[in-house]
Design a protein around this motif. Structure first.
Motif, PDB file in Angstrom:
ATOM      1  N   THR A  85       0.810  -1.216   0.000  1.00  0.00           N
ATOM      2  CA  THR A  85       0.000   0.000   0.000  1.00  0.00           C
ATOM      3  C   THR A  85       0.842   1.263   0.000  1.00  0.00           C
ATOM      4  N   GLN A  86       2.024   1.218   0.647  1.00  0.00           N
ATOM      5  CA  GLN A  86       2.919   2.374   0.656  1.00  0.00           C
ATOM      6  C   GLN A  86       4.357   1.892   0.522  1.00  0.00           C
ATOM      7  N   ALA A 101       6.775   6.033   2.344  1.00  0.00           N
ATOM      8  CA  ALA A 101       5.772   7.046   2.695  1.00  0.00           C
ATOM      9  C   ALA A 101       4.998   7.557   1.488  1.00  0.00           C
ATOM     10  N   ARG A 102       5.085   6.853   0.345  1.00  0.00           N
ATOM     11  CA  ARG A 102       4.307   7.224  -0.830  1.00  0.00           C
ATOM     12  C   ARG A 102       3.363   6.078  -1.178  1.00  0.00           C
ATOM     13  N   ASN A 103       2.155   6.470  -1.558  1.00  0.00           N
ATOM     14  CA  ASN A 103       1.177   5.447  -1.915  1.00  0.00           C
ATOM     15  C   ASN A 103       1.652   4.667  -3.133  1.00  0.00           C
ATOM     16  N   TYR A 104       1.536   3.352  -3.019  1.00  0.00           N
ATOM     17  CA  TYR A 104       1.969   2.476  -4.106  1.00  0.00           C
ATOM     18  C   TYR A 104       0.830   2.351  -5.106  1.00  0.00           C
ATOM     19  N   SER A 105       1.109   2.671  -6.369  1.00  0.00           N
ATOM     20  CA  SER A 105       0.027   2.730  -7.372  1.00  0.00           C
ATOM     21  C   SER A 105      -0.522   1.353  -7.709  1.00  0.00           C
ATOM     22  N   GLN A 153      -1.844  -2.347  -7.208  1.00  0.00           N
ATOM     23  CA  GLN A 153      -2.494  -3.134  -6.159  1.00  0.00           C
ATOM     24  C   GLN A 153      -2.360  -4.630  -6.427  1.00  0.00           C
ATOM     25  N   SER A 200      -2.365  -4.944   8.558  1.00  0.00           N
ATOM     26  CA  SER A 200      -1.208  -4.331   7.908  1.00  0.00           C
ATOM     27  C   SER A 200      -0.021  -4.288   8.868  1.00  0.00           C
TER      28      SER A 200
END
Length: 493
Positions: free
Chosen positions: A387-388, A391-395, A397, A442
């Motif tokens: 998911t990250q 500290a950046r959202n993972y595009s 899924q 998580s």
């Protein structure tokens, strides 16, 4: 004068010769059957085989119908009547055609008689006699034609009568067919009802037989049980009875213990509520591993704390340990929290509120034995979603695989490896300490400095098992695997 007369006679004779065709035979006893086509050309009719008269055909068909009426079925009789009606209609059309042809013949005979009258007035002598004879033959032919027309009219009347009879017979046949059809439908319905009754009787008999078999089976079971009881009575079974009694007592003691623990928890909760009547907030959620704890208001006019300062702690006796990063209204307990109390401090407008769990966090049922089984494997794979990343959202899924081994941890996607690190002091692993309903599934994993992920597992059990398994393998490598600042106490309460 004589010359003039002779010339006139010769001219009339020549004209008569040109007007009357040489093909006409006046000597025969009947008028020739021919037709006059274009340019006065005589067209001889084709010789047709002898065709029976209309009356004979109708009589023959009627006799055949009367003979077959008794042995034909109703449907066949109706079809036969239909064919007879079509034949009568065809004969009626033929009679109409003949009537038209007869009218044409009358017209031709009238024209021929007029021509012969003109010819008789222009010729003399033998030619005049021949013309008179031809006129008489034409008149006789007209009489015969009239007689024939009378016969045709009579035959036409007979055909009409026969057609009427056939129509009436067809109507009667249709009525009979409808009656037979209704009778057949009634018989079919009665047959269906009889079949249904037979099927119901068979089903009832089958049910009765099944119930009888079931009853016999129950009786046999009772007899077998009674025989076993009698056999047990004749054998030494005191120890077995005592074991059963002990098992029942153990179950009762366990139930009583659980009930006492629940009562103690409720009593402690009531005491804390009595002590903290002025507290506006409380914790909501199951106080065990795998759940989420929420800070909720106790009273309706409680202020919103979404933007307030919140900090979660672990407490054990007089020790209070800060949980770094747990600053939201939601917190999901992780394996380090088992056996400890959880406490949240809320700072709102220079006022401090504290909410604490009523009892230590309970372990998840069956999780310990599940982890012990996984420890025996050299490596365990868990399906996760990133998911990250840093500290950046993972595009993406897509599904990744989180490998927890005895010497290292690896994160892969297919054949590509996202991270692969051995256990070290720089590695960190703990439950996610942010908010959200997925926090219980998580984890936060820092593979090395500058590279960390937030991974979502399929279930809370998989998440907690991965944390416990990784810490177990890291401990075997003399590494304490925990979250940021997990072992740093901040003071005492």
């Amino acid at each position: 004068m004589t010359r003039v007369t002779r010339d006139f006679g010769d001219s009339m004779q020549k004209e008569a010769i040109h007007l009357v065709s040489s093909d006409v035979n006046f000597v025969s006893g009947r008028f020739p059957d021919y037709q006059i086509g274009a340019n006065n050309i005589i067209i001889e009719p084709e010789e047709n085989p002898q065709v029976p008269s209309l009356k004979e055909i109708v009589a023959k068909e009627t006799a055949q119908l009367l003979e077959q009426q008794k042995r034909l079925s109703v449907r066949d009789l109706a079809d036969k009547f239909e064919k007879g009606l079509s034949a009568a209609a065809k004969l009626s059309d033929e009679s109409k055609w003949r009537e038209v042809a007869s009218l044409e013949r009358h017209v031709l005979l009238k024209k021929l008689r007029d021509i012969l009258d003109q010819l008789r007035g222009r010729v003399a002598g033998r030619n005049k006699d021949d013309a008179e004879e031809a006129i008489s033959m034409v008149e006789a032919l007209a009489v015969q034609l009239t007689q024939r027309e009378g016969e045709l009219l009579h035959e036409k009347a007979e055909v009409k009568k026969l057609a009427t009879f056939l129509k009436q017979a067809i109507e009667d046949a249709k009525k009979v067919i409808e009656e037979e059809r209704s009778i057949a439908c009634a018989e079919i319905e009665s047959a269906r009802a009889a079949v249904q009754r037979v099927e119901e009787a068979l089903q009832e008999q089958e049910r009765m037989s099944r119930s009888a078999e079931k009853q016999e089976l129950e009786e046999l079971k009772k007899e077998v049980q009674e025989a076993r009881r009698i056999k047990m009575l004749h054998q030494p079974s005191r120890v077995m009875d005592m074991e059963h009694e002990l098992q029942a007592l153990r179950v009762q003691i366990a139930e009583k213990s659980m009930h006492c623990i629940q009562l103690n928890k409720e009593l402690a909760m009531m005491k804390k509520l009595e002590e903290n009547k002025s507290n506006w907030y409380e914790l909501e959620g199951s106080e065990k591993l795998g759940s989420c704890l929420h800070i909720v208001p106790r009273i309706d006019p409680a202020p919103d704390i979404s933007n307030c300062s919140i900090q979660w702690y672990r407490t054990e006796g007089s020790k209070k340990e800060l949980i770094s990063g747990a600053t939201k209204t939601v917190y999901a307990p992780e394996p380090f929290d088992v056996g400890r109390y959880l406490q949240a401090e809320i700072v709102l407008n220079d006022e401090r509120f504290t909410v604490t769990t009523t009892s230590p966090i309970d372990p998840a049922a069956g999780l310990g034995s599940y982890v012990e089984a996984l420890v025996r494997r050299p490596e365990t794979e868990f399906k996760v979603v990133v998911t990250q990343m840093n500290a950046r959202n993972y595009s993406s899924q897509s599904i990744h695989v989180f490998h927890v081994g005895k010497m290292r941890i690896k994160l892969c996607k297919g054949r590509s490896t996202k991270a692969k690190e051995s256990y070290s002091a720089s590695m960190q692993l703990c439950g996610v300490r942010g908010g959200g309903n997925a926090a219980a599934q998580s984890i936060f994993w820092q593979a090395k400095k500058g590279l960390f992920f937030i991974l979502a597992f399929e279930s809370e059990r998989e998440r907690n098992a991965a944390i416990m398994l990784a810490r177990r393998f890291a401990f075997d490598c003399n590494i304490i695997l925990a979250g940021p600042d997990d072992r740093a106490p901040t003071g005492t309460s």
